[in-house]
Design an enzyme around this catalytic site. Sequence first.
Site, mmCIF file in Angstrom:
data_model
loop_
_atom_site.group_PDB
_atom_site.id
_atom_site.type_symbol
_atom_site.label_atom_id
_atom_site.label_comp_id
_atom_site.label_asym_id
_atom_site.label_seq_id
_atom_site.Cartn_x
_atom_site.Cartn_y
_atom_site.Cartn_z
ATOM 1 N N GLU A 248 0.841 -1.208 0.000
ATOM 2 C CA GLU A 248 0.000 0.000 0.000
ATOM 3 C C GLU A 248 0.874 1.256 0.000
ATOM 4 O OE1 GLU A 248 -3.276 -0.224 2.834
ATOM 5 O OE2 GLU A 248 -4.127 -1.923 1.766
ATOM 6 N N GLU B 104 -4.781 -8.993 -0.332
ATOM 7 C CA GLU B 104 -5.552 -8.716 0.891
ATOM 8 C C GLU B 104 -7.008 -8.650 0.484
ATOM 9 O OE1 GLU B 104 -4.404 -5.482 3.507
ATOM 10 O OE2 GLU B 104 -2.278 -5.901 3.145
HETATM 11 O O1 AHR Z 1 -5.133 -6.103 6.914
HETATM 12 C C1 AHR Z 1 -5.059 -4.952 7.677
HETATM 13 C C2 AHR Z 1 -4.419 -3.792 6.922
HETATM 14 O O2 AHR Z 1 -5.226 -3.425 5.851
HETATM 15 C C3 AHR Z 1 -3.083 -4.052 6.294
HETATM 16 O O3 AHR Z 1 -2.033 -3.910 7.183
HETATM 17 C C4 AHR Z 1 -3.006 -2.989 5.229
HETATM 18 O O4 AHR Z 1 -2.208 -3.373 4.147
HETATM 19 C C5 AHR Z 1 -4.465 -2.785 4.855
HETATM 20 O O5 AHR Z 1 -4.792 -1.441 4.813
#
Ligand code: AHR
Length: 510
Positions: A201, A318
């Site tokens: 990110e 994610e």
């Molecule tokens: O999964 C929780 C968080 O969500 C992670 O650390 C980040 O990459 C995302 O914003």
Amino acid sequence: MNVKMKHLLHAATLALSVSAAAIAAEPAEVRLTIATEAVGPRIEPEIYGHFVEHLGTGVYDGLWVGPESKIPNTRGWRNDVVEALRRIEVPVIRWPGGCFADDYDWRDGIGDPAKRPVRLNRWWGRVPETNRVGTHEFMDLVEMLGSEAYIAANMGSMSPRDASQWLEYMTSDSKSALAEERRRNGRDRPWKVKYVGVGNESWGCGGNMRPEYQADLHNRYATYLQDTLRVASGDGQRNDHLVEVLMERSGAHMDAFTLHYYTTAGEWEDKGPATGFGADRWAKGLQSALGIEERIVAVSGIMDKHDPKKRVALYVDEWGTWHDPAPGTNPGFLQQQNTLRDGLVAALTFNVFHRHTERVKMANIAQMVNVLQAMALTDGPRMALTPTYHVFELYKPFRGAVPLKATLETPRWHEGEIELPAVDASVARAADGSMVLALVNLDPWRTARVQTNLSGAVRGRILTADALDAHNTFAKPNALVPAPYSSGANGAPLTLELPPKSVVVVSVPR
Ligand code: AHR
């Protein structure tokens, strides 16, 4: 309004609601026509991958209790969780973050545990990070589970040299100083690190970078990360410009590009509770889950422009539900219950991934234990597996299978302003020649009757419950588990009855 009119209105309303109930009592009629041709490359087992971050009790307590703990463990990793994870065959684990990754110095987590520095976990609750779990411990878990390692390297706050040295430390078979240091720390053979993430990110917690700046930086870091698949940090904010810039400027220096997609049953500021919700948040959650398809299509479309041969894979590294934190817990720990709704979100998401196998080659649910849409919840020595875990287990026959063309004709149902299909489906041909069908009935009230163009008897399992928020607790860990399901008879056309709010996975012998 006079009394007579009131009575008339009441009678009319009653008649309406009675007929609505009568309609709801009638099953939704669905037709599923399956063809024998494949509609994409195989479903990579890695789309059933996981994500573990140093966040809340995701690592410490959830997975790791330490070798001295009374909780049964193997070299520190708790046996109950490891055994459960073995049953779902974890193909790949992404670690150590997340946001944590861009604030992590790998050197803090090697060598004598007693001498490892305690740091502040800046992103997640500002709690002490003991570094008791570091590279050697994580790779031990990877080997115990028979998974591949996906290491998220720090691009936000450390140098390319740090990233490349970490990789060399883990993977070199040479006599280099780093390989020898690894040996002195107890590991002779090099580990295999199949994937390295170049930051996380980068548009946010990974450095708040402009896409143009990130692209330059990505190329610089990627130059020094060799003999591994290099994964560029991608989109998580519906930012098409970012996808354009990264693909155009860095496409040649990456093997995969990522997408982060979280499902909420409300707005980001009002995500809604994980339990105790009504039909509105049920529908909102499922609508949000299905929204991942639009994002995959948009990102893939831009990737196609720059990479028409589809050399670069899309990793959804994610994904999962993000609800309000469980009452009484540290909000920075992202702890939440996991209900039947989360189970349906997982099933719908897998069905979407199966429809895009030409690009989607890996996905990592956030996160493995105790954090967001977890597989397992723990409390001291107790553990409860979640409905999401059970959906991972139900979908195991899809790994390596080839998606088949299937046409679904389904009615739609409404909840307030939200309109959703009654049924979602995925069909694939497994390596042993059998056909696997996954069917999700999204409607919380109405049975669906799915007529197919197949015949014969099928067997499988079903996950369903009476309550929208059915879930497992430490007191009742088996309140919601899959039950056997069968339908059809030899020679007869195959029709499957799906109870409201259910996931059914069956296999059709070849
Ligand atoms: O999964 C929780 C968080 O969500 C992670 O650390 C980040 O990459 C995302 O914003």
